[in-house]
Design a protein around this motif. Structure first.
Motif, PDB file in Angstrom:
ATOM      1  N   ARG A 137      31.161  26.769  36.757  1.00 23.21           N
ATOM      2  CA  ARG A 137      31.974  25.915  37.622  1.00 23.21           C
ATOM      3  C   ARG A 137      33.368  26.513  37.845  1.00 23.21           C
ATOM      4  NH1 ARG A 137      29.871  20.715  34.192  1.00 23.21           N
ATOM      5  NH2 ARG A 137      28.186  20.062  35.598  1.00 23.21           N
ATOM      6  N   ALA A 138      33.977  26.992  36.770  1.00 17.99           N
ATOM      7  CA  ALA A 138      35.335  27.519  36.883  1.00 17.99           C
ATOM      8  C   ALA A 138      35.362  28.811  37.690  1.00 17.99           C
ATOM      9  CB  ALA A 138      35.914  27.749  35.492  1.00 17.99           C
ATOM     10  N   MET A 139      34.318  29.622  37.578  1.00 17.43           N
ATOM     11  CA  MET A 139      34.256  30.850  38.357  1.00 17.43           C
ATOM     12  C   MET A 139      34.247  30.527  39.855  1.00 17.43           C
ATOM     13  SD  MET A 139      34.217  34.167  38.154  1.00 17.43           S
ATOM     14  CE  MET A 139      33.546  34.825  36.628  1.00 17.43           C
ATOM     15  N   ARG A 140      33.607  29.453  40.244  1.00 18.64           N
ATOM     16  CA  ARG A 140      33.577  29.071  41.653  1.00 18.64           C
ATOM     17  C   ARG A 140      34.950  28.588  42.120  1.00 18.64           C
ATOM     18  NH1 ARG A 140      27.765  26.087  42.851  1.00 18.64           N
ATOM     19  NH2 ARG A 140      26.450  27.613  41.776  1.00 18.64           N
ATOM     20  N   VAL A 141      35.701  27.979  41.201  1.00 19.67           N
ATOM     21  CA  VAL A 141      37.052  27.552  41.552  1.00 19.67           C
ATOM     22  C   VAL A 141      37.935  28.768  41.822  1.00 19.67           C
ATOM     23  CG1 VAL A 141      39.135  26.406  40.699  1.00 19.67           C
ATOM     24  CG2 VAL A 141      36.887  25.370  40.300  1.00 19.67           C
ATOM     25  N   LEU A 142      37.853  29.778  40.976  1.00 20.59           N
ATOM     26  CA  LEU A 142      38.676  30.972  41.135  1.00 20.59           C
ATOM     27  C   LEU A 142      38.173  31.896  42.234  1.00 20.59           C
ATOM     28  CD1 LEU A 142      39.763  29.984  38.334  1.00 20.59           C
ATOM     29  CD2 LEU A 142      40.072  32.388  37.764  1.00 20.59           C
ATOM     30  N   GLY A 143      36.908  31.778  42.593  1.00 21.37           N
ATOM     31  CA  GLY A 143      36.363  32.633  43.630  1.00 21.37           C
ATOM     32  C   GLY A 143      36.445  34.100  43.251  1.00 21.37           C
ATOM     33  N   GLY A 144      36.865  34.938  44.200  1.00 24.63           N
ATOM     34  CA  GLY A 144      36.900  36.376  43.958  1.00 24.63           C
ATOM     35  C   GLY A 144      37.804  36.777  42.817  1.00 24.63           C
ATOM     36  N   TYR A 145      38.892  36.025  42.578  1.00 24.32           N
ATOM     37  CA  TYR A 145      39.802  36.388  41.492  1.00 24.32           C
ATOM     38  C   TYR A 145      39.125  36.296  40.126  1.00 24.32           C
ATOM     39  CZ  TYR A 145      43.873  36.526  38.447  1.00 24.32           C
ATOM     40  OH  TYR A 145      44.756  36.855  37.456  1.00 24.32           O
ATOM     41  N   GLY A 146      38.141  35.433  40.002  1.00 27.57           N
ATOM     42  CA  GLY A 146      37.440  35.308  38.735  1.00 27.57           C
ATOM     43  C   GLY A 146      36.650  36.547  38.361  1.00 27.57           C
ATOM     44  N   LEU A 147      36.331  37.379  39.358  1.00 25.81           N
ATOM     45  CA  LEU A 147      35.562  38.596  39.106  1.00 25.81           C
ATOM     46  C   LEU A 147      36.443  39.786  38.767  1.00 25.81           C
ATOM     47  CD1 LEU A 147      32.988  38.314  42.040  1.00 25.81           C
ATOM     48  CD2 LEU A 147      32.605  37.785  39.624  1.00 25.81           C
ATOM     49  N   VAL A 148      37.735  39.638  38.911  1.00 28.41           N
ATOM     50  CA  VAL A 148      38.671  40.732  38.640  1.00 28.41           C
ATOM     51  C   VAL A 148      38.914  40.823  37.142  1.00 28.41           C
ATOM     52  CG1 VAL A 148      41.007  41.581  39.067  1.00 28.41           C
ATOM     53  CG2 VAL A 148      39.754  40.417  40.884  1.00 28.41           C
ATOM     54  N   GLU A 149      38.850  42.019  36.578  1.00 28.30           N
ATOM     55  CA  GLU A 149      38.977  42.177  35.129  1.00 28.30           C
ATOM     56  C   GLU A 149      40.345  41.754  34.611  1.00 28.30           C
ATOM     57  OE1 GLU A 149      37.760  45.799  33.383  1.00 28.30           O
ATOM     58  OE2 GLU A 149      35.696  45.664  34.112  1.00 28.30           O
ATOM     59  N   GLU A 150      41.369  41.775  35.459  1.00 31.89           N
ATOM     60  CA  GLU A 150      42.684  41.305  35.030  1.00 31.89           C
ATOM     61  C   GLU A 150      42.693  39.795  34.789  1.00 31.89           C
ATOM     62  OE1 GLU A 150      42.186  43.664  37.181  1.00 31.89           O
ATOM     63  OE2 GLU A 150      43.259  45.305  36.202  1.00 31.89           O
ATOM     64  N   SER A 151      41.682  39.104  35.274  1.00 34.50           N
ATOM     65  CA  SER A 151      41.582  37.668  35.056  1.00 34.50           C
ATOM     66  C   SER A 151      40.865  37.381  33.738  1.00 34.50           C
ATOM     67  CB  SER A 151      40.799  37.016  36.206  1.00 34.50           C
ATOM     68  OG  SER A 151      40.403  35.705  35.859  1.00 34.50           O
ATOM     69  N   PRO A 152      41.454  36.563  32.845  1.00 31.96           N
ATOM     70  CA  PRO A 152      40.739  36.184  31.621  1.00 31.96           C
ATOM     71  C   PRO A 152      39.394  35.520  31.896  1.00 31.96           C
ATOM     72  CG  PRO A 152      43.053  35.549  31.477  1.00 31.96           C
ATOM     73  CD  PRO A 152      42.806  35.978  32.898  1.00 31.96           C
ATOM     74  N   GLU A 170      37.025  36.429  33.851  1.00 32.63           N
ATOM     75  CA  GLU A 170      35.935  37.398  33.872  1.00 32.63           C
ATOM     76  C   GLU A 170      35.403  37.648  32.462  1.00 32.63           C
ATOM     77  OE1 GLU A 170      34.178  41.374  33.387  1.00 32.63           O
ATOM     78  OE2 GLU A 170      36.153  40.733  32.661  1.00 32.63           O
ATOM     79  N   ARG A 171      36.304  37.770  31.496  1.00 29.54           N
ATOM     80  CA  ARG A 171      35.898  38.026  30.108  1.00 29.54           C
ATOM     81  C   ARG A 171      35.233  36.793  29.501  1.00 29.54           C
ATOM     82  NH1 ARG A 171      40.481  39.186  28.549  1.00 29.54           N
ATOM     83  NH2 ARG A 171      41.101  37.206  27.618  1.00 29.54           N
ATOM     84  N   LEU A 172      35.827  35.624  29.714  1.00 27.99           N
ATOM     85  CA  LEU A 172      35.255  34.407  29.149  1.00 27.99           C
ATOM     86  C   LEU A 172      33.893  34.099  29.761  1.00 27.99           C
ATOM     87  CD1 LEU A 172      38.489  32.216  29.017  1.00 27.99           C
ATOM     88  CD2 LEU A 172      37.320  33.302  27.087  1.00 27.99           C
ATOM     89  N   PHE A 173      33.724  34.413  31.051  1.00 26.47           N
ATOM     90  CA  PHE A 173      32.429  34.226  31.702  1.00 26.47           C
ATOM     91  C   PHE A 173      31.366  35.064  30.994  1.00 26.47           C
ATOM     92  CE2 PHE A 173      29.171  35.347  34.801  1.00 26.47           C
ATOM     93  CZ  PHE A 173      28.888  34.139  35.406  1.00 26.47           C
ATOM     94  N   ARG A 174      31.689  36.322  30.702  1.00 32.38           N
ATOM     95  CA  ARG A 174      30.729  37.189  29.998  1.00 32.38           C
ATOM     96  C   ARG A 174      30.476  36.698  28.584  1.00 32.38           C
ATOM     97  NH1 ARG A 174      32.898  41.372  28.644  1.00 32.38           N
ATOM     98  NH2 ARG A 174      34.893  41.528  29.715  1.00 32.38           N
ATOM     99  N   ASP A 175      31.549  36.346  27.891  1.00 33.26           N
ATOM    100  CA  ASP A 175      31.413  35.969  26.479  1.00 33.26           C
ATOM    101  C   ASP A 175      30.592  34.699  26.292  1.00 33.26           C
ATOM    102  OD1 ASP A 175      32.822  38.185  25.674  1.00 33.26           O
ATOM    103  OD2 ASP A 175      34.703  37.130  25.301  1.00 33.26           O
ATOM    104  N   ALA A 176      30.642  33.807  27.260  1.00 34.84           N
ATOM    105  CA  ALA A 176      29.875  32.569  27.150  1.00 34.84           C
ATOM    106  C   ALA A 176      28.378  32.810  27.183  1.00 34.84           C
ATOM    107  CB  ALA A 176      30.266  31.598  28.265  1.00 34.84           C
ATOM    108  N   ARG A 177      27.945  33.919  27.794  1.00 38.86           N
ATOM    109  CA  ARG A 177      26.509  34.178  27.938  1.00 38.86           C
ATOM    110  C   ARG A 177      25.807  34.317  26.588  1.00 38.86           C
ATOM    111  NH1 ARG A 177      26.521  32.191  32.726  1.00 38.86           N
ATOM    112  NH2 ARG A 177      28.679  31.715  32.194  1.00 38.86           N
TER     113      ARG A 177
END
Length: 383
Positions: free
Chosen positions: A333-348, A350-357
């Motif tokens: 849900r949060a990744m959709r809120v951030l959109g493209g910025y959520g995929l940028v490695e400078e964004s925390p 991106e890391r939390l999305f991976r770690d949750a998996r």
């Protein structure tokens, strides 16, 4: 929050990340797949390694609720570091509950200061949840020392630990009683017979997850933790705490992504106003906050029960199941809120999305957790 000690832990962790381990340093550690040595030394000085060790052995003597808060708050910023903390707390419980007086006197004070750390070698290539069929063997030699042969997978922290507590078969067992004959052997890592190879995971990249090989690895005569042949039974006694702490890790991730998404929703303009003004943004954030509230209360309730010595196996399994799946929902849900910025490695994010998996199948798969809960509900055993 009634216990001021819990709020003190939160304040200490937040100060640590602000002053000693900021976002650029976290990102660098994640990319390097390694937690800097100075950070590991810092958490030792802060007393985190000895948080749940009895004061008689130099620890703080805190209960599981304090461990939950520490793991949650660390996971809010860097789950890889929290993985190590879960290992430290599990190690302390294993030694405190099953060690001899001499082992506790030798190991626990060093564990409290971080001078001695060990990893758990349980899973194998042919069996994770089905650990009873593991092929790793240990035999006692004439001089009393142990010789260990085999291979383990997903051994967190092994390349940086002083030893691996290896679950190995020391005697045969009948097919219907495979739990018998498994022992826990404290095997030093600094020897030619033990090799720890770091595995490159997508999630928790800096947590030092390893594949370990044992080729006539030698453990001292007093390396047996608990009774010979009862290692699996000793191990399962620690699983409730492990599942509660795992739940805390994913609660921290939920809080972290909620922090990021809320701030972005307030700051990002679209059509003349912040995107947080739109229902399409508000509703998923409300759902994340609701899941967070339930997961936190669920987990703290289980932690309080185990701290009082009460049975909580089903609650611990439920807490891990709910929190890990809520973390999946929250990051999506949060990744959709951030959109493209959520995929940028400078964004925390991106890391939390991976770690949750990782939460869906570690430290135990959610399918297995459901099996366990079903059995406790009185249904026939499915495994």
């Amino acid at each position: 929050m009634d216990d001021p000690g819990l709020e003190m832990i939160r304040d200490q962790v937040r100060a640590f990340f602000q002053n000693d381990f900021d976002e650029p340093a976290i990102r660098a550690a994640d990319r390097a797949r390694k937690i800097p040595a100075e950070i590991l030394q810092a958490i030792k000085r802060l007393g985190w390694t000895g948080l749940t060790i009895d004061q008689d052995y130099g620890g703080s003597g805190a209960d599981v609720t304090h461990g939950v808060v520490l793991v949650e708050e660390v996971s809010r910023r860097f789950p890889s570091l929290a993985t190590n903390l879960v290992g430290f707390f599990m190690s302390a419980r294993a030694v405190a509950e099953h060690g001899t007086d001499d082992q506790k006197a030798e190991w626990l004070p060093k564990m409290a200061t971080g001078e001695f750390t060990f990893a758990f070698g349980i899973s194998e290539p042919d069996g994770g949840t089905d650990a009873l069929r593991g092929r790793t063997r240990a035999e006692q030699m004439e001089d009393g020392r142990w010789k260990v042969n085999g291979r383990k997978l997903y051994t967190s922290f092994a390349a940086e630990a002083d030893a691996v507590l290896v679950m190995a078969r020391t005697s045969p067992a009948p097919e219907d009683k495979l739990a018998r004959g498994l022992s826990l052997i404290m095997t030093p890592t600094d020897q030619p017979g033990l090799e720890a190879r770091r595995m490159e995971l997508m999630a928790h990249r800096a947590a030092c997850t390893c594949e370990t090989y044992y080729d006539d690895a030698i453990a001292p005569a007093d390396a047996l933790l608990g009774q010979e042949g009862r290692g699996f039974y000793h191990l399962i006694k620690t699983l409730d705490e492990e599942r509660i702490l795992a739940a805390a890790m994913y609660i921290g991730i939920i809080q972290g992504v909620l922090d990021q998404a809320l701030q972005y929703a307030k700051d990002r303009p679209a059509f003349g106003r912040p995107i947080g003004a739109f229902q399409a943004i508000q509703h998923p954030l409300a759902d994340i906050a609701t899941d967070l509230h339930h997961a936190r209360h669920f987990t703290m309730s289980a932690a309080a029960k185990i701290s009082r010595g009460q049975e909580c196996s089903m609650e611990a399994a439920m807490a891990k199941l709910f929190a890990s799946e809520a973390a999946q929902r929250a990051t999506d849900r949060a990744m959709r809120v951030l959109g493209g910025y959520g995929l940028v490695e400078e964004s925390p994010m991106e890391r939390l999305f991976r770690d949750a998996r990782l939460g869906l199948f570690s430290p135990v798969s959610n399918e297995m957790s459901r099996n366990y809960i079903g059995e406790r509900l009185g249904l026939p055993r499915s495994y």
